[in-house]
Structures are given as C-alpha cells and as structure tokens.
Design a protein around this motif. Structure first.
Motif, PDB file in Angstrom:
ATOM      1  N   UNK A 434       6.196 139.860 -64.721  1.00 33.16           N
ATOM      2  CA  UNK A 434       7.299 139.044 -64.240  1.00 33.16           C
ATOM      3  C   UNK A 434       6.916 138.231 -63.001  1.00 33.16           C
ATOM      4  N   UNK A 435       5.634 137.959 -62.874  1.00 30.46           N
ATOM      5  CA  UNK A 435       5.180 137.208 -61.715  1.00 30.46           C
ATOM      6  C   UNK A 435       4.145 136.186 -62.134  1.00 30.46           C
ATOM      7  N   UNK A 450       8.601 134.708 -58.959  1.00 33.16           N
ATOM      8  CA  UNK A 450       9.159 135.466 -60.066  1.00 33.16           C
ATOM      9  C   UNK A 450       9.634 134.476 -61.124  1.00 33.16           C
ATOM     10  N   UNK A 456       8.198 134.963 -54.012  1.00 33.55           N
ATOM     11  CA  UNK A 456       8.400 136.301 -53.476  1.00 33.55           C
ATOM     12  C   UNK A 456       7.339 136.641 -52.449  1.00 33.55           C
ATOM     13  N   UNK A 457       6.241 135.906 -52.485  1.00 36.62           N
ATOM     14  CA  UNK A 457       5.138 136.253 -51.613  1.00 36.62           C
ATOM     15  C   UNK A 457       4.277 135.025 -51.425  1.00 36.62           C
ATOM     16  N   UNK A 490      -0.794 142.795 -54.496  1.00 36.87           N
ATOM     17  CA  UNK A 490       0.155 143.724 -53.903  1.00 36.87           C
ATOM     18  C   UNK A 490      -0.294 144.171 -52.516  1.00 36.87           C
TER      19      UNK A 490
ATOM     20  N   UNK B   7       9.242 142.890 -48.755  1.00 34.83           N
ATOM     21  CA  UNK B   7       8.624 142.405 -47.523  1.00 34.83           C
ATOM     22  C   UNK B   7       8.543 143.509 -46.462  1.00 34.83           C
ATOM     23  N   UNK B  12       4.235 149.593 -49.524  1.00 34.13           N
ATOM     24  CA  UNK B  12       3.022 150.110 -50.158  1.00 34.13           C
ATOM     25  C   UNK B  12       3.050 151.623 -50.302  1.00 34.13           C
ATOM     26  N   UNK B 168      13.119 143.453 -59.318  1.00 36.71           N
ATOM     27  CA  UNK B 168      11.684 143.614 -59.410  1.00 36.71           C
ATOM     28  C   UNK B 168      11.166 144.875 -58.765  1.00 36.71           C
TER      29      UNK B 168
END
Lengths: 1213, 297
Positions: A434-435, A450, A456-457, A490, B7, B12, B168
C-alpha cells in the motif's frame, strides 16, 4: 527553448563538417560525406569507423546507398559523381557532366538511375548500368540545392536558391527507358506528337508544378512517404508544408521557429512528424497535423547541415559542423511489469494490456493512457501492485509525471481511467502493498506515498541520485551516476552501497535473492543485500535482462540474447534480427516485447547454460539428463569443461580419439587412454602413455606400451625393477635372436647370468673380457678353457685385483605379479551417476521376489492402475439409490448458539453429509454414525489413524497476540468460498494421491513379493478411501474401482499368505496348498501380477503331478500373453502335461466353473450357492460369516444393511 | 501526538514487537527517547522479555517498583508476567484489581485484557478493552478475542472501524490478516500479501511473519510454497512451536510422516493446542468407537 529530454543520442562522430548522410537500409552503417573531401563509413552500433573513401577533390555534399546492391554514390564540388562499391572498397566509375558543384545525389528505388542536383542549375538523371546521362532537367535559374525521387511515383522534387520548389513529371523518361515491346500505339502516338513538350522540346521530364512561397533560397525538399505532401526548408528560416493533387499543388502551412537558415527537413517515416535542422544549431520536431513545435534539440556550437532518416528503424542522423549524430526521438522500450504469469505493458497507442505467459494470450486493452503526459512522449515505466490491482505509470513529459491507476477487473477496451491519482516525479515505484515511492530529481527527494496519494514519509536520497528502483520488500535502490545504494524505508537508513557506474535498469530474480544491475555496457549481478556477485562487460549496448527460474540471467544486447551464470560465466544463446526487451524465460521460450510493444516468443536452446549451471551446482543427474537428451557436444563445451577443470566430464562427450586421449591423460583415466592409444596407434602417444602409466605405477600398462614400441632396453629394465625373472630371460632370448649383443649383455647383467655373459663375450671375440668375467666369478674351468682357446697361459696375463663379483640386487616383493596398489581411478560423482543408472536398473531386476523374468511387469504396472474395465463389480450395490436417502444421511449436529459463535468446524459438519467432512470437523461420533449407516462400519479401531490424520490436517495455528494461544484457522478445500454455508474442509490424501502413490506402492509390494506389506498398503487404501471425498461423479467411479482393486489384491495376497506356512509333507497340507495356489490365480489382479500367481500355481501343480490343473494354468498364462521367457515355460509345461492330463491329487478347484472365493475361509463359493457380501469392499463370504467383521476391510460388518459409501455431493461443487 | 504513529519515535520498537522480533525490542536503544516515551518503551521491552520466556525475571523486576509513576502500567506487566510464569491465581487477582482501579490505562487494558481472556474471562476482558481510546493494541486484542469466540461478524466490524482511523498501522493490517484467514476466499490472498511483505523484508522478518505467510499458503492450497517457507523457517528457528505445529499440519496434508515433529512439539510445548486437541479427540474416538461392535464377534 530547452533541449528535449526525450531525444536519445545513439552515436556521435567527430570530424570536419558533415554535408551528406546516408543510412544503409539493412546494416547498422552510415555514410558521411565531409567538407574535407572524405567519405566515412561508420558502424553506428559499434561506434567504429569501417572505411574511408578519399577520391573526391574538395567537399563531398551528396551521398546515397543503393537499396539492394553493394553500391553507393557520391557527388562533390569537383563536379563529379562517383559510384563506389563498398565491397571492393573502391570507386567503380565517375560520371562527368555537371559544370558546377554537385549538391545531392540519390539512387532511384527501383530503376538503375541516379538523380543529381547541381549548382549548374540543372538536375540530371544518370543510368549507372550503362553509365550514361539520360536526362537533363533545366528550368531553375539558380543553384539547385537538392533533388529527390518520389518514393513511389514518377516524380521528382527539387529545391533551388531561385526561391522555388519544382515538381517534375518523369513518366515520359520511364516509358522511354522501359522495354520497347511495352510501347502501345497510343504511346507511339504521344511520342510522335509531343503535346507536353517544354520549350526545348524535351518530353522526358516536364515541370508539373512550381511551388513559390519561400522568400529566400530553398535548401531542401522532401516527399512524404505515403501522402501527397511535400516539405521544404529555406534560407527564410521557414519550413513549408505543401500538398499536391493530380492537377495542382499549394502551400498548406508554415512552421516557424528556426532563427537561422533552415538547411534540411524530412517527414518522419512512421509518425505524423516533420523534422528539420538549421544553421541555428537546432534540430526541430513539428507536429505534421498541427504544424506546432513538438520538441527541439540544440547543440551549443555546431550548425546543422543535413538530416536523414533510416528507412526502417526509428533512427535519424544529422550532420553538423563537427561530425554526425545518430539519434532517436523517443525511447522505444515499452513500459512493462510482470506479476506471476502476467505481463502488463503499454502499447504504442498508450493502451495498457496484459499478456498471459502460460496461455499465450494477449488481453484486450484495459485502459487508455492517452492523456498521460504529452501526446508524443511514451510512458517510461510501469509498476504493478497485485494486491490492489493498480498500476503506477511514469512519463518523462513535463519534467516527469506519474499516475496511479486502478486496473478494471475485466479488460473491456481502452477506457479512460476514472480514479487516477497523479503528481510530479521522475520515477515512481511500488515499494509495498500500500505504498509507493516517488522520486523527484530536481528536488532530490523521495516521497513515500500511500494509495490515496498523500505523502507519509520523505527521504533524502544520496546526492546526485538519478533514479530509484524497487529494492526488495520495504527497500529502495538509489541510483547515482557512480553507485547504487540500498535503503530501508522503514528504518530510514542506508543498508548497503556498491560502486557501480551508470546503472540504468535493475532486474530482480524471480526468488528476489539476486538483482542484475544493467548499465550501458555492463551487467553487475548483486545479492539482495547489494553484495556484488559477478560482473561482465559487453561491447554492444545491453538492452534488457530477465532471470531464469534456476537463477540464470538472460540478457539481450542490440543483436544477441546471452546468458550469464551467477559466477559470471556467459555466452551467446541466439542472435536477434531486431531489438527486443526480454521479460521472462520459461523453458525453451523467451518472452519479450518488441519495439512495437508486441509480446513475442523466441525459441532458445537453454541446454548450454543449464549444463553449465548443473556443472557449477554439481548436479550430476541433471547433467546426465542433458547429455542424454541433447546433442551438446560442441567444441566450446569441451574446452569449457577442460578449462574449468572437469576433464573427466569432458571425456564423456568427446568422440574424437585424439581429444579423448588427451582428456583421459589429463584426468588420469588410463583405461580410456589405452583404448584410444590402441585405436590411434601412434608411437608418440604410446610414449606419453608410458610416461603417464609409469607415474601411476601401473607397470602392466607400461610394459604393454614398451612392447608396442619395441623398446627392449626399457622393457628389460622394467622387468628388472619389477623382479620378473622369467620375462627377463625371455628378453635375453629375444636379444640373442636379434643378435643385439649390447642388449644381451645388459640382460645378462640384469639376470646375473654369468655363463651367458661369458658366452656372449666369446661370441664377439672379447676373450679377455670373457676370461676376466669367468675368473672373477670363480669359474676356473671356464676361464681355463678360454685361455686354452686363445692359446695362452695364466702366467701370460696380468690381472688386476678383483673384488667380490657384482651382485644384481633382487626385488624383495614380486611386484610383477600385479600392479602396484594404484589409487582406484576415482570415478567422479558424475561418472557414478552414469554407472548408477545401469546399476539401479540391475538391482531392480534382482530385487524381484519371483524367480522369473518380468520385463513387461514394469510397463504393466505403470499403465493406469485402474484400467480394469472388464472388472466385474458385482456385489457393489451402491447405485442410484444414493440420492434417495440424502436427507436421512444428514446427521444433526448440535451447535451452541450464544455469546461465542460456532466454529467453522461445526459448520463443516453441518454443511456436509459426508463422513470425511464430519471427521475433519472433529465430530467423530456423527462420522461413525454415517459410516455405520453407509457401509456397516462397526469396528473403528483400524480407522483411528485415518480419523486423526484427517482431523489434524484441518487446522492451522496462527500466532497472534503474544502470550495468548495461537488463532486456530480452518483449512478449506473450497478455497474460493466465503459463504459459511458452503465452506468445506480439506481432506488429505485425495483420490489422485491414492491412485498415483499408494496404489503403485501396493503393486510394487506385489511385484517384490512382500505380501504382508502389500496387504497393509491395500488395506490402508481402503481406509483412506472410506474417509474421503472426491470432486466429481467420475471420481466416484474411479474410487469404486480402486476399492475393488484393493479388495482383489488383499484377497489374493491373503490366500497366498495362508498357503506359504502350510506343510506340504502331509496329504492334507499338500491338498490345501494346491487348492490355495489355484485360488490365488482367481482374484482379478493386473495381468502381470496374475501371471505371477499362475506361474507359481502351475509350477506347484506340475511338481506335484497335478498335470490337469497345471495344464489349465499354462493355458491361461498363454492366453494372457507376456514375456517370451514366461510363455516358453508355460508352453513346455503344457506340452508335458498334455501327455497325461490327470491330477494326482484331487483338489477342490473346478477350472471350468464360475466361482468367487470366500474372503474368510478362502474356499470357493460357486454361483448359485448362498453367500453374503461386505457392504464396503464387496468381498464375498459364505453365509456363516454374516455379522462378523470383514476380513478385507477389517472395519465393516459382513452382510450389514447399508446405503452405500458416499464420497461426493453434487451440490457441493 | 500518538507516540506509536508513523512519525512517532516509538514506531520502530512498537513494530518490532508486533512483528515478533523480541530480541531487537530488548536491544533497542531507548536512551535517545523523550522522557514521556521512556515508560511505554520499557513496557514493550518487558513484554518482549516475557515473550522470550523470561517471565520470572520480569515479575521480580516489576515487583521492585510497582510504586510511583508508571505504577499501574508496571503492575499490569506484572500480571502478565505472573500469568506467563504460571501463577494464574495471582495474575487473575492482579488483573481484576487493575481493571477495577485503572480501567482507562492503556497498558492495563491491553495486558490485563490479555490475562483475563487467557484465563477464560473473555467477557470481562472485552468489557475492559472496549473502554480504549484509539489504542490499536486493544483493537487487535478485541479482534482476536472475537475470532477465538468464532464471532467473525463482530471481528469484521471492529477491523473496519479501526481501518477508518488507522489504515496503515501494522497492527490493523495484522488484525485484518487474522480476520482474512478466517473469512477466506480472496481474503486469504490479501492476508498472504501482508505476511509475505513482512517475511520477505530482512528488517521485519521473524518466525511470526514466516508462519503467517506459510499458513496463508496452506489455506490457499499452495502446499509446495508453504513447505518451502516452513522448512526454511524450521531450520532457522527449530524450536518455534507454531512453526512446528503448522509443519505437522502441512506434512499431513502432503501425505508425509509427521511423527518426529509431533514428538518434538511434545518436548517443546506439551500444552500446545494441537497436542491437547489430538489427545482429546483420540479419547473421544475410543469412546465413540466403543459404541459399535459386530453382531458376531
């Protein structure tokens, strides 16, 4: 105007000003005529200068290849037109006639004509076959800058500095020069009455139209390949488009943009585009239909003088002040993505299509991406997301855009996408379910987004990143001009970096463990953690790559498909006639997309790389397989093997004795070496063999080679060394024969034979030596006789002092008797595999329990085990009545409704009337109830393993929240089903497994005479089938057949097992034995197995003088046919029995009556006599066994009322 | 801001915990975390310790300081540790206490909910968990309890609700996959994708995700793939009970012997549901079979 990102330069040369260019129609060649009087021939693919032609004096402006002949023509400022052969590399002849510079020269596409335009204001047509001028066209009143033939019609277009473009009709010329017979009366009339003659009375070429519109001189003119259009370029900086009909021609429009003289122009051969070049240092591309600028390319310093298009391929060349550049306007690599068996790709029309590799079917268009990017820019990449069935397309238009689109469920045609999301980005790839990641080169930023397209990042890639690729799940690969970096999204950290320059594409292997990094001329194979495995270099451009399932990389260059193993070993698989982009390899097929974005399948021979792979992996079986099944005995493989240090394997391939000999020596295989040496029989080889054998200590071989070479000295010495006295004396004899005294002397010394030595000395009149020898060995008599013969006395001789006489050392061990212990020529595992094949086959035969040949056996067993069509399934009374009792069969399962719902297992029991499903649900009691009703099962203990097996297989354990027990899920056989009223459990060991696996094991047990085991196997089959389900009526029939087969085998085996321990020394025992051996032949076994029963019965009967029975068995055997040896035996016995067809012992076996055998007592049940049947297996019993447990199934009750086994419910499917 | 959100700085360690990477949770460097996140991180570490079977140590450690700031949180951890250590009575009473006194503490909700459910008080657990305020762990736990009670319908509702506000999050994805495995059909495939994604990335791979992937493959009927995943996992984590248990199931399905694995499972965790269940069914079979006998013996 900025330069377009899409123009791709493929080749550039450095030279003086290029004035003329011509593409070869087939080969990757380009001719360039230079201002410096040179003509260059380049291979633009390899980037090499093939040849130079220097005979013109001064600038060469016009150049053209002939379409079919190995010719080209050039025209220069020396007023000359030269015709050259590029094969002989010289000028064939010169056409003189022009009175000023020749500007352009062109061949006619079919006639043997050359068209030239000159500053002498004429256009001339020459016949290059008879080397004559055939037409001169006058009319322009200034330099004619260019003149071209129409590609199809009899027209010429010319451009002149007189500001006009003229169209000439040359049909008259064609008529004049075509065969005279074709001239009709009218033609003659028209020629006799030239009504179209120009002012000079010339009818060959007449001006058809004069196109005026340019305000300055016109430099270039070109016809459209198919439409009646003309384009011209002039010093007024304009590109003008003209249209013509049969009767008139007019200006259509003007393309404005060049800000200096426009020097040349042409129509795009395939697309609606015009290309033009000018002294303003630009190449411009125009939309033919809208006459707007599509893109432009600017050089910093060089003015452009000429442009040419390749007739077939999408390539152009432009000549400028310092050379030539070959380029294409757009990428031709179709954007594509692969998921499992599907290829998704974008066609030339910008439609998204899919292609199924397995079925070889192209889907209809699924989407139209017409609105993506600009119309002339094809999408660059495609990324597919199977979970969402979405695609991500990038286009280089507008500095890079991407679009996220969901594919429709069914391909219904080229619909416009409805719910697309878009944004700016140089490249975009899916990185997770989903990314997706979007890279923006200008801002040097990667956004992780997304599916709703929100960021998102954000990640900062390494400086100078040019592209991103998928880097394995959750990871990205950043490509910079000098390195590749692996980045974990991640954890937001770089995991690895590798210095590889100029990477353009990344191709992941199917298992995701390796990736191939493709750059222009290099392939680097890396692991998923970015460790370099190998790398290779190609001189030609690498276009694409894909991975074989076995981990072999196949890649394509411009003209080859090649492979590379992980260790970097590579080779050519096949050549390509056109560039393709590989997408997948499967077996012998390579799937690829061609430049028209059409899926194509190329046949390849994967043998070579599979073989090498097998070699690397030491997978000898596979190698063996390959050797057997293909003709892979090329020199290349052999030298490869030798180079890689596998001479023993190479040996397997080679036929040539010389090579075989060399290889055999290399791997120390003396046997083969000897064989080959014998075949070749050359002294040199024997010599080398002897050296090698000596090194091995294989003195027998050494002896043989010396003998071959007649090398007596060495032989003697060898015998001395090995202590073979006998042969040594034979050598002495031979020496004597040959009269070779030296040799004889030597042998005598070796043997320590003093007499012979003396004798020899005497023979050669060496009396002093003979005497001395005799004396020193204390042979006084002999010494004196020698003296006597010489007429001397002892006193007359002065002797030196003599020590102990020489003693020959003697070997302690009689080595000669056998070879020294030589290390057994180690068979490589490969050779073992070769030998093993043979060995295994032999063992198979040996393992045969019965002492008879059964070649046919195997074949028969492999035959479909269920081939017994004629099998009588009497007593199998589960018939149509099944459906009648449907409702009764349902057993109500109690279920608890409450806070907790009922588990899926409970649903299964509710959803199905089949016992197996109840077992799977854990509802053993209801399952037993069902089995009891259906087949009268009463003794369940033997079914316990099966029950638990079925039950065990139905649940998986999914760890969820830690500290809590795992979530139990229920495995279904209805994988697609979600309706809780229809879900059903999986049942292990389906019918197919039973038929292919268990049944064959049973047969094998029969063949190997392991009857106890066989009974167990067949009974297991019965139990497995009892608790099982099938998926069709046909399978129900098959199951019934298997049940019957199992019953017959169990019965047969039990009979034989009863017979074996019986004593045969008592009359009762013998009688019963004979009966049982006769009954053993009755069950309906596979023919081959029945033969086994028959032969044992026949022999047994025969040895006990029951000739009548033996005769009947023999007859039945003969009727069954089979191996010759078997039938021979039968025939022999038959012949003997026929002499006296009497039974010595009367047994209860009527060979002519129909009867079944009671499975309990193993006695006959003749037709008509009362019997009971087991409801499950259908085994027959005498009446007294009613109510007991069936001996065959051990589960069911004989004669119990039963509705018949149910394995299938039609509504379930 | 939710410290566990994408965020947040705990993302993690949080993800590592729920992906079953317990050692990396324990090794996680918490020194750099902001003060308010120290406690949640510590709790995750303690829970990871429990998951790795060090329950006794956790009991001792939490005993020492179940006073002060994170009092309730640590007490909840203690309850869980007590349960894991087998001291069910103590665990139950602690959990009851906490549920009564601190029903709004997120840790209490999740940990005591776990304990309560594990000890059979599912309704009480659900009541406690239902008080959560956007706590995804609680959501996941609720889903699991519903699934264990075979109330797939309620689980679906819960997941769908959570998806609306935390689409998500790893936990929602996992919970969705648990649900998918129960619902079946196309959902098997999506569950498979989730686990495959976790299992294939080196940073997220753990027995948990591999088992999930393999289980999905089994459900999809793709036995060879499942076998490949499980045999590789078994070689890597020979003592992981769920890997063993599912390999047993797979072997039975593929018609291969599973006795050795069953013995191993018995050795590692005799109380595994598979074994307990089989035991039960075996006895059940005997009683059921005893009702039948041939008319003539």
């Amino acid at each position: 105007m900025q330069s377009s990102p899409n123009m791709l330069t493929k080749f550039e040369s450095k030279s003086s000003r290029a004035k003329g260019i011509a593409f070869h129609p087939k080969r990757p060649w380009i001719l360039v005529s230079l201002h410096s009087s040179t003509i260059q021939l380049w291979d633009y693919r390899m980037g090499t200068l093939i040849d130079r032609f220097e005979e013109h004096d001064g600038p060469v402006r016009g150049i053209d290849f002939h379409k079919t002949q190995p010719l080209f023509v050039s025209g220069g400022d020396d007023y000359k037109i030269k015709v050259w052969s590029y094969q002989t590399r010289r000028c064939l002849f010169t056409l003189n006639g022009h009175l000023d510079y020749v500007r352009t020269v062109f061949f006619h596409h079919e006639l043997p004509w050359i068209l030239s335009a000159s500053d002498d204001q004429t256009i001339r047509i020459w016949n290059w076959q008879n080397r004559s001028l055939i037409c001169t066209m006058t009319g322009h009143n200034h330099y004619v800058m260019s003149a071209q033939f129409h590609p199809k019609e009899d027209l010429i277009a010319s451009a002149s500095l007189d500001q006009s473009v003229r169209i000439w009709d040359i049909s008259g010329l064609r008529k004049k020069h075509s065969a005279p017979t074709s001239m009709t009366f009218e033609d003659q009339m028209s020629r006799a009455n030239p009504n179209q003659a120009d002012m000079f009375g010339n009818t060959d070429a007449v001006v058809k139209f004069v196109l005026e519109g340019h305000d300055r001189g016109v430099n270039w003119v070109a016809f459209h390949p198919t439409l009646p259009l003309i384009v011209s370029a002039g010093d007024d900086r304009l590109i003008k488009l003209w249209r013509m009909s049969d009767t008139k021609a007019w200006e259509v429009d003007t393309c404005r943009g060049h800000f200096q003289n426009a020097s040349a122009c042409l129509f795009h051969p395939h697309q609606d585009l015009i290309l033009s070049v000018g002294e303003d240092k630009t190449i411009r591309v125009w939309d033919l239909n809208k006459r707007t600028s599509v893109q432009s390319f600017k050089r910093d310093l060089d003015r452009f003088w000429v442009i040419a298009a390749h007739p077939e391929i999408n390539l152009f060349a432009a000549g400028h002040d310092t050379g030539v550049m070959v380029f294409k306007l757009e990428r031709e690599r179709p954007a594509s993505a692969i998921y499992q068996n599907q290829l998704f790709y974008i066609t030339k029309e910008k439609h998204v299509k899919s292609y199924d590799f397995a079925k070889n079917i192209e889907s209809p268009s699924m989407l139209s991406l017409r609105k993506l990017g600009s119309p002339w820019v094809p999408p660059r990449t495609l990324s597919y997301n199977p979970a969402e069935r979405a695609i991500l397309v990038t286009s280089p238009a507008d500095n890079g855009t991407y679009e996220l689109i969901h594919l429709p469920r069914d391909a219904t045609g080229a619909v416009e996408p409805t719910d697309s999301k878009r944004g700016q980005g140089t490249s975009a790839v899916f990185v997770a379910r989903n990314r997706f990641a979007v890279f923006n080169q200008s801002s040097q930023q990667v956004d992780i987004k997304d599916l709703s397209n929100s960021t998102t990042k954000t990640i900062k890639p390494p400086v100078g990143t040019t592209d991103i690729f998928f880097g394995g799940t959750g990871c990205l690969l950043f490509i910079t001009p000098t390195s590749v970096a692996l980045f974990d999204i991640q954890q937001k950290k770089q995991l690895a970096e590798l210095a590889v320059s100029g990477v353009k594409y990344v191709v992941w292997s199917n298992d995701g463990l390796y990736a191939a990094l493709l750059s222009k001329h290099n392939v680097t194979i890396v692991t998923k953690t970015l460790e370099q495995v190998s790398s290779l270099h190609e001189t030609i451009r690498i276009k694409s790559a894909t991975w074989d399932d076995a981990g072999v990389l196949l890649y394509s260059t411009l003209n080859h498909v090649k492979y590379s193993l992980l260790n970097g070993d590579n080779g050519i698989i096949r050549t390509l006639d056109q560039t393709v982009y590989l997408v997948r390899v499967k077996g012998r097929n390579v799937y690829c997309l061609d430049r028209n974005a059409k899926p194509r399948i190329l046949e390849i021979d994967p043998t070579e790389y599979r073989f090498k792979l097998a070699l690397v992996k030491r997978n000898y079986d596979e190698m063996l397989q390959i050797i057997k099944n293909s003709s892979l005995v090329g020199q290349s493989i052999i030298s490869y093997l030798q180079k890689k240090g596998y001479p023993e394997i190479a040996l397997q391939f080679v036929q040539d004795p010389q090579t075989r000999f060399e290889l055999a020596l290399e791997c120390g295989n003396l046997d083969v070496a000897i064989e080959m040496a014998k075949e070749l029989d050359r002294p040199k080889l024997w010599d080398r063999l002897s050296t090698e054998a000596l090194a091995h200590g294989n003195h027998q071989t050494v002896e043989m080679t010396y003998q071959k070479q007649r090398n007596f000295e060495k032989l003697s010495f060898l015998y001395l060394g090995t202590g073979d006295q006998e042969k040594l004396s034979r050598m002495a004899k031979i020496a004597e024969h040959r009269g070779d005294f030296i040799s004889r002397f030597q042998n005598a010394i070796y043997r320590g034979d003093v007499e012979d030595r003396i004798q020899m000395f005497k023979e050669v009149d060496q009396y002093p030596l003979a005497y001395l020898t005799a004396k020193s060995h204390g042979l006084t008599e002999e010494a004196e006789s020698i003296l006597e013969a010489c007429g001397l006395t002892e006193e007359q001789i002065s002797l030196c002092t003599v020590d102990e006489p020489l003693q020959v050392p003697r070997p302690i061990v009689p080595t000669f008797k056998s070879n020294w212990p030589v290390k057994a020529a180690a068979h490589s595992s490969f050779e073992k595999a070769l030998l093993g094949e043979v060995g295994a086959a032999g063992e198979d035969a040996a393992a045969n329990g019965y002492d008879i040949e059964e070649e046919e056996e195997e074949a028969a067993a492999v035959h479909d085990a269920l081939e017994e069509e004629d099998e009588d399934v009497a007593g199998w009374d589960m018939g149509e009545e099944i459906n009648v009792e449907e409702d009764v069969d349902f057993v109500n399962v109690d279920s608890v409704e409450g806070g907790a719902g009922s588990s899926e297992a409970d649903l299964w029991a509710r959803n199905s009337p089949l016992a197996a499903d109840h077992v799977a649900a854990g509802s053993f009691d209801t399952a037993m109830q069902l089995l009891n009703r259906q087949v009268g099962a009463v003794h369940f203990a033997p079914l316990k393993p099966r029950f638990l097996e079925v039950y065990k297989a139905t649940k998986t354990y999914l760890p969820a929240t830690v500290s809590l027990p795992p979530l139990v899920n229920y495995v279904r056989r209805t994988v697609e089903e979600t309706d809780s009223r229809k879900v059903l459990p999986i049942i292990p060991r389906d019918l197919e497994t039973i038929a292919n696996d268990d049944l064959q094991r049973g047969y094998a047990a029969m063949r190997a005479n392991k009857l106890e085991e066989g009974v167990e196997i067949f009974r297991g089959i019965l139990h497995t089938l009892l608790v099982n389900t099938v998926s069709s009526e046909a399978e129900v029939e098959q199951a019934k057949k298997i049940i019957a087969t199992a019953r017959e085998y169990i019965l047969a085996m039990s009979i034989e097992l009863e017979r074996r321990p019986l004593p045969v020394d008592t009359p009762e025992g013998l009688k019963r034995s004979l009966e049982l051996s006769a009954y053993f032949t009755m069950p309906k076994l596979e023919v081959a197995h029945r033969q086994l029963a028959l032969i044992s019965a026949m022999k047994f009967a025969f040895t006990n003088r029951n000739y009548s029975s033996a005769l009947s068995f023999a007859n039945r055997m003969l009727a069954n046919g089979g191996s010759a040896k078997l039938l021979d035996q039968a025939r022999k016995i038959k012949a003997q029995c026929e002499r006296n067809p009497q039974d010595a012992i009367d047994i209860e076996f009527d060979q002519f009556a129909e009867f079944d055998i009671c499975a309990a007592s193993h006695t006959p049940i003749y037709t008509g006599s009362p019997s009971v049947t087991d409801p499950f297996t259908g085994a027959k019993y005498h009446e007294q066994y009613k109510g007991t447990v069936c001996h065959v199934s051990q589960v069911t009750e004989i004669g119990a009322p039963a509705s018949g086994l149910r394995l299938f419910v039609p509504s379930q499917n | 801001m939710d410290p566990f959100s994408a965020e947040g700085e705990l993302i993690n360690i949080h993800n590592a915990f729920h992906q079953g990477q317990y050692t990396s949770v324990i090794d996680f460097d918490t020194a750099a975390l902001s003060p308010e996140n120290q406690l949640p991180a510590r709790i995750l570490k303690l829970r990871a310790q429990i998951a790795l079977g060090q329950a006794e140590e956790v009991v001792t450690e939490t005993d020492a300081e179940s006073e002060g700031d994170g009092e309730a949180d640590l007490a909840a951890v203690k309850a869980l540790a007590q349960h894991a250590a087998g001291d069910n009575d103590a665990a139950l009473s602690t959990a009851h206490d906490l549920a009564e006194n601190y029903p709004d503490n997120a840790s209490v909700q999740v940990l005591c909910g776990t304990v309560l459910h594990a000890l059979g008080n599912s309704e009480e657990a659900l009541a406690l968990l239902s008080r959560h305020q956007g706590n995804l762990e609680a959501v996941a736990l609720i889903v699991q309890i519903h699934l264990q009670q075979n109330r797939t319908d309620l689980a679906i509702k819960e997941v769908q609700a959570a998806k609306r506000w935390a689409q998500d999050s790893l936990l929602v994805n996992l919970a969705d996959s648990w649900l998918g495995m129960r619902v079946g059909g196309e959902k098997y495939q999506s569950a498979f994708y989730v686990y495959e994604e976790l299992a294939s990335a080196p940073s997220t791979s753990a027995p948990l995700s591999i088992v999930g992937q393999a289980v999905a493959e089994i459900h999809l009927g793709r036995l060879p793939e499942a076998e490949a995943a499980l045999s590789a996992a078994l070689a890597q984590y020979p003592d992981d009970v769920q890997i063993i248990a599912n390999t047993i199931v797979l072997n039975v399905l593929a018609g291969k012997p599973s006795d050795e694995l069953e013995a191993r499972l018995k050795q590692v965790q005799p109380s595994h549901p598979l074994l307990v269940d089989l035991e039960e069914k075996s006895a059940f079979f005997d009683t059921a079979a005893a009702k039948y006998a041939p008319k003539v013996a």
